[in-house]
Design a protein around this motif. Structure first.
Motif, PDB file in Angstrom:
ATOM      1  N   LEU A   1       4.563  -7.738  -0.241  1.00 24.97           N
ATOM      2  CA  LEU A   1       3.129  -8.049  -0.338  1.00 24.97           C
ATOM      3  C   LEU A   1       2.272  -6.842   0.025  1.00 24.97           C
ATOM      4  O   LEU A   1       1.249  -6.570  -0.616  1.00 24.97           O
ATOM      5  N   VAL A   2       2.686  -6.098   1.052  1.00 26.99           N
ATOM      6  CA  VAL A   2       1.924  -4.906   1.440  1.00 26.99           C
ATOM      7  C   VAL A   2       1.912  -3.888   0.306  1.00 26.99           C
ATOM      8  O   VAL A   2       0.863  -3.338  -0.064  1.00 26.99           O
ATOM      9  N   LEU A   3       3.061  -3.617  -0.270  1.00 27.02           N
ATOM     10  CA  LEU A   3       3.134  -2.657  -1.378  1.00 27.02           C
ATOM     11  C   LEU A   3       2.387  -3.175  -2.605  1.00 27.02           C
ATOM     12  O   LEU A   3       1.781  -2.400  -3.349  1.00 27.02           O
ATOM     13  N   MET A   4       2.411  -4.496  -2.817  1.00 24.02           N
ATOM     14  CA  MET A   4       1.663  -5.068  -3.930  1.00 24.02           C
ATOM     15  C   MET A   4       0.160  -4.866  -3.732  1.00 24.02           C
ATOM     16  O   MET A   4      -0.580  -4.576  -4.682  1.00 24.02           O
ATOM     17  N   GLY A   5      -0.280  -5.022  -2.480  1.00 23.57           N
ATOM     18  CA  GLY A   5      -1.695  -4.786  -2.200  1.00 23.57           C
ATOM     19  C   GLY A   5      -2.106  -3.361  -2.501  1.00 23.57           C
ATOM     20  O   GLY A   5      -3.167  -3.108  -3.094  1.00 23.57           O
ATOM     21  N   TYR A   6      -1.291  -2.378  -2.113  1.00 20.96           N
ATOM     22  CA  TYR A   6      -1.599  -0.980  -2.423  1.00 20.96           C
ATOM     23  C   TYR A   6      -1.544  -0.727  -3.929  1.00 20.96           C
ATOM     24  O   TYR A   6      -2.324   0.067  -4.471  1.00 20.96           O
ATOM     25  N   TRP A   7      -0.621  -1.385  -4.610  1.00 23.04           N
ATOM     26  CA  TRP A   7      -0.534  -1.216  -6.065  1.00 23.04           C
ATOM     27  C   TRP A   7      -1.795  -1.753  -6.740  1.00 23.04           C
ATOM     28  O   TRP A   7      -2.314  -1.130  -7.684  1.00 23.04           O
ATOM     29  N   MET A   8      -2.310  -2.895  -6.258  1.00 20.39           N
ATOM     30  CA  MET A   8      -3.552  -3.432  -6.819  1.00 20.39           C
ATOM     31  C   MET A   8      -4.707  -2.467  -6.591  1.00 20.39           C
ATOM     32  O   MET A   8      -5.543  -2.264  -7.489  1.00 20.39           O
ATOM     33  N   ASP A   9      -4.746  -1.853  -5.412  1.00 22.27           N
ATOM     34  CA  ASP A   9      -5.815  -0.886  -5.140  1.00 22.27           C
ATOM     35  C   ASP A   9      -5.752   0.299  -6.093  1.00 22.27           C
ATOM     36  O   ASP A   9      -6.779   0.779  -6.596  1.00 22.27           O
ATOM     37  N   SER A  10      -4.546   0.796  -6.345  1.00 21.06           N
ATOM     38  CA  SER A  10      -4.415   1.961  -7.222  1.00 21.06           C
ATOM     39  C   SER A  10      -4.762   1.611  -8.668  1.00 21.06           C
ATOM     40  O   SER A  10      -5.369   2.418  -9.376  1.00 21.06           O
ATOM     41  N   VAL A  11      -4.385   0.407  -9.117  1.00 28.29           N
ATOM     42  CA  VAL A  11      -4.684   0.004 -10.491  1.00 28.29           C
ATOM     43  C   VAL A  11      -6.174  -0.204 -10.686  1.00 28.29           C
ATOM     44  O   VAL A  11      -6.750   0.162 -11.724  1.00 28.29           O
ATOM     45  N   LEU A  12      -6.840  -0.771  -9.685  1.00 28.57           N
ATOM     46  CA  LEU A  12      -8.267  -1.097  -9.800  1.00 28.57           C
ATOM     47  C   LEU A  12      -9.159   0.023  -9.322  1.00 28.57           C
ATOM     48  O   LEU A  12     -10.389  -0.124  -9.281  1.00 28.57           O
ATOM     49  N   GLY A  13      -8.562   1.138  -8.934  1.00 32.41           N
ATOM     50  CA  GLY A  13      -9.364   2.285  -8.504  1.00 32.41           C
ATOM     51  C   GLY A  13      -9.896   2.168  -7.100  1.00 32.41           C
ATOM     52  O   GLY A  13     -10.864   2.860  -6.757  1.00 32.41           O
ATOM     53  N   ASN A  14      -9.294   1.337  -6.283  1.00 29.76           N
ATOM     54  CA  ASN A  14      -9.740   1.178  -4.896  1.00 29.76           C
ATOM     55  C   ASN A  14      -8.808   1.865  -3.904  1.00 29.76           C
ATOM     56  O   ASN A  14      -8.871   1.603  -2.705  1.00 29.76           O
ATOM     57  N   ALA A  15      -7.929   2.725  -4.389  1.00 33.70           N
ATOM     58  CA  ALA A  15      -6.974   3.387  -3.499  1.00 33.70           C
ATOM     59  C   ALA A  15      -7.703   4.301  -2.538  1.00 33.70           C
ATOM     60  O   ALA A  15      -8.671   4.981  -2.915  1.00 33.70           O
ATOM     61  N   PRO A  16      -7.285   4.334  -1.271  1.00 36.43           N
ATOM     62  CA  PRO A  16      -7.916   5.223  -0.296  1.00 36.43           C
ATOM     63  C   PRO A  16      -7.687   6.682  -0.665  1.00 36.43           C
ATOM     64  O   PRO A  16      -6.625   7.058  -1.170  1.00 36.43           O
ATOM     65  N   LYS A  17      -8.689   7.526  -0.390  1.00 41.82           N
ATOM     66  CA  LYS A  17      -8.623   8.949  -0.749  1.00 41.82           C
ATOM     67  C   LYS A  17      -8.018   9.798   0.361  1.00 41.82           C
ATOM     68  O   LYS A  17      -7.788  10.986   0.163  1.00 41.82           O
ATOM     69  N   SER A  18      -7.751   9.209   1.498  1.00 34.02           N
ATOM     70  CA  SER A  18      -7.194   9.975   2.617  1.00 34.02           C
ATOM     71  C   SER A  18      -5.770  10.408   2.281  1.00 34.02           C
ATOM     72  O   SER A  18      -4.974   9.638   1.769  1.00 34.02           O
ATOM     73  N   ARG A  19      -5.450  11.683   2.578  1.00 36.44           N
ATOM     74  CA  ARG A  19      -4.126  12.215   2.311  1.00 36.44           C
ATOM     75  C   ARG A  19      -3.282  12.249   3.584  1.00 36.44           C
ATOM     76  O   ARG A  19      -2.228  12.865   3.617  1.00 36.44           O
ATOM     77  N   ASN A  20      -3.736  11.589   4.643  1.00 37.78           N
ATOM     78  CA  ASN A  20      -2.994  11.549   5.906  1.00 37.78           C
ATOM     79  C   ASN A  20      -1.922  10.470   5.799  1.00 37.78           C
ATOM     80  O   ASN A  20      -2.197   9.279   5.942  1.00 37.78           O
ATOM     81  N   ASN A  21      -0.692  10.888   5.534  1.00 32.88           N
ATOM     82  CA  ASN A  21       0.383   9.931   5.329  1.00 32.88           C
ATOM     83  C   ASN A  21       0.725   9.147   6.601  1.00 32.88           C
ATOM     84  O   ASN A  21       1.232   8.036   6.527  1.00 32.88           O
ATOM     85  N   ILE A  22       0.463   9.751   7.753  1.00 33.67           N
ATOM     86  CA  ILE A  22       0.792   9.073   9.010  1.00 33.67           C
ATOM     87  C   ILE A  22       0.002   7.783   9.144  1.00 33.67           C
ATOM     88  O   ILE A  22       0.489   6.789   9.684  1.00 33.67           O
ATOM     89  N   ALA A  23      -1.228   7.793   8.665  1.00 28.51           N
ATOM     90  CA  ALA A  23      -2.078   6.604   8.774  1.00 28.51           C
ATOM     91  C   ALA A  23      -1.875   5.636   7.619  1.00 28.51           C
ATOM     92  O   ALA A  23      -2.490   4.567   7.609  1.00 28.51           O
ATOM     93  N   ASP A  24      -1.042   5.993   6.667  1.00 24.47           N
ATOM     94  CA  ASP A  24      -0.817   5.147   5.504  1.00 24.47           C
ATOM     95  C   ASP A  24       0.253   4.107   5.854  1.00 24.47           C
ATOM     96  O   ASP A  24       1.366   4.443   6.277  1.00 24.47           O
ATOM     97  N   LEU A  25      -0.091   2.856   5.660  1.00 17.20           N
ATOM     98  CA  LEU A  25       0.834   1.773   6.002  1.00 17.20           C
ATOM     99  C   LEU A  25       2.099   1.822   5.156  1.00 17.20           C
ATOM    100  O   LEU A  25       3.170   1.377   5.596  1.00 17.20           O
ATOM    101  N   ARG A  26       2.010   2.379   3.959  1.00 12.55           N
ATOM    102  CA  ARG A  26       3.181   2.453   3.098  1.00 12.55           C
ATOM    103  C   ARG A  26       4.282   3.315   3.703  1.00 12.55           C
ATOM    104  O   ARG A  26       5.478   3.059   3.477  1.00 12.55           O
ATOM    105  N   LEU A  27       3.907   4.334   4.470  1.00 10.44           N
ATOM    106  CA  LEU A  27       4.903   5.187   5.121  1.00 10.44           C
ATOM    107  C   LEU A  27       5.735   4.374   6.101  1.00 10.44           C
ATOM    108  O   LEU A  27       6.974   4.439   6.093  1.00 10.44           O
ATOM    109  N   TRP A  28       5.068   3.587   6.938  1.00  8.32           N
ATOM    110  CA  TRP A  28       5.780   2.811   7.959  1.00  8.32           C
ATOM    111  C   TRP A  28       6.564   1.660   7.328  1.00  8.32           C
ATOM    112  O   TRP A  28       7.661   1.303   7.802  1.00  8.32           O
ATOM    113  N   VAL A  29       5.998   1.088   6.263  1.00  7.33           N
ATOM    114  CA  VAL A  29       6.741   0.056   5.554  1.00  7.33           C
ATOM    115  C   VAL A  29       8.000   0.642   4.922  1.00  7.33           C
ATOM    116  O   VAL A  29       9.091   0.058   4.983  1.00  7.33           O
TER     117      VAL A  29
END
Length: 278
Positions: free
Chosen positions: A67-95
């Motif tokens: 579900l977490v990865l699906m949420g990020y995928w929806m953001d990227s498809v709809l253009g709502n993906a975060p612009k921050s390049r700090n991977n440490i703060a990205d939930l996908r890294l920890w997932v």
């Protein structure tokens, strides 16, 4: 106005999906900690039970990570993906890291659980064999005792009285025959004993002589039943928990790879082919 409203709605939907996924992951991790505490690594029964419980609960965090990865995928498809390049703060890294660790855990559970169930089956069969040997030894000691012989004589007297009563009471005998409560062998003895009473004594002596063999047969039959139950229980546990653990390992590793790939971490080591100048 409509485009902005749709984007806000999509952002709320993806955020809700990620939140639900995160709650599932955290609740499962708490459940894991409670399940593993206190550890008892020297107890094979605890290891088997814990492995089965971990596998039974393994789908919940898997769904949460999806579900977490699906949420990020929806953001990227709809253009709502975060612009921050700090991977440490990205939930996908920890997932991705957590999924990879759980994939490794369930991959290790597969052979360990098979080995533990094999050893538990061996111990169970050994214990059953020991109990059967003790029962046979106890039976042999009882057969030679005077008390056992007295009990046999008492049973012979009681059975003789019951059968003699049926022979003398034709009406009661016919009623018992109609109900079908007597084995064919006893019915034959009763019919023959009407004209030859010695048949009844011979039958009682045969029953008394065969009693030790019958008791020994019951012990060995019970031993065989317990051994079959132990083998079946071990086989079911090995197949159910072992195969489920392997499937969970594949799912977690795939999710971990997907999450880390989404951050570009798995592509950084690849170099683009250099073009030769003409």
């Amino acid at each position: 106005m409509t485009s902005t409203t749709n984007r806000q709605f999509s952002f709320q939907a993806s955020s809700s999906i990620k939140l639900v996924g995160l709650i599932l992951i955290l609740s499962a991790l708490v459940d894991y900690l409670v399940l593993l505490f206190p550890p008892n690594l020297t107890d094979r029964g605890w290891l088997i039970q814990t492995a089965s419980s971990l596998v039974d609960r393994g789908v919940v965090p898997l769904v949460g990570m999806a579900l977490v990865l699906m949420g990020y995928w929806m953001d990227s498809v709809l253009g709502n993906a975060p612009k921050s390049r700090n991977n440490i703060a990205d939930l996908r890294l920890w997932v991705g890291i957590l999924a990879s660790l759980l994939g490794l855990l369930y991959l290790l559970i597969f052979p360990m659980h098979l080995n533990n169930t094999r050893l538990a089956r061996r111990d169970a069969l050994s214990e059953i064999s020991q109990q059967a040997a003790q029962a046979e030894t106890q039976l042999e000691s009882q057969l030679g005792s005077q008390q056992f012989q007295q009990e046999i004589e008492q049973r012979k007297v009681q059975l003789r009285a019951q059968l003699t009563g049926l022979i003398q009471d034709e009406e009661q005998l016919n009623q018992v025959i109609a109900e079908g409560n007597l084995p064919p062998q006893i019915l034959q003895v009763l019919e023959e004993a009407k004209t030859n009473p010695a048949v009844l004594d011979e039958f009682l002596e045969q029953q008394a002589d065969s009693l030790p063999v019958q008791l020994l047969t019951q012990i060995r039959q019970r031993q065989q039943e317990l051994e079959d139950e132990a083998k079946t229980r071990s086989l079911k546990s090995s197949l159910q928990t072992g195969m489920s653990s392997l499937l969970l390992a594949i799912g977690y590793i795939a999710l971990g790879w997907t999450g880390l790939k989404g951050l570009g971490l798995l592509n950084k080591g690849r170099r683009k082919p250099s073009s030769n100048p003409g």
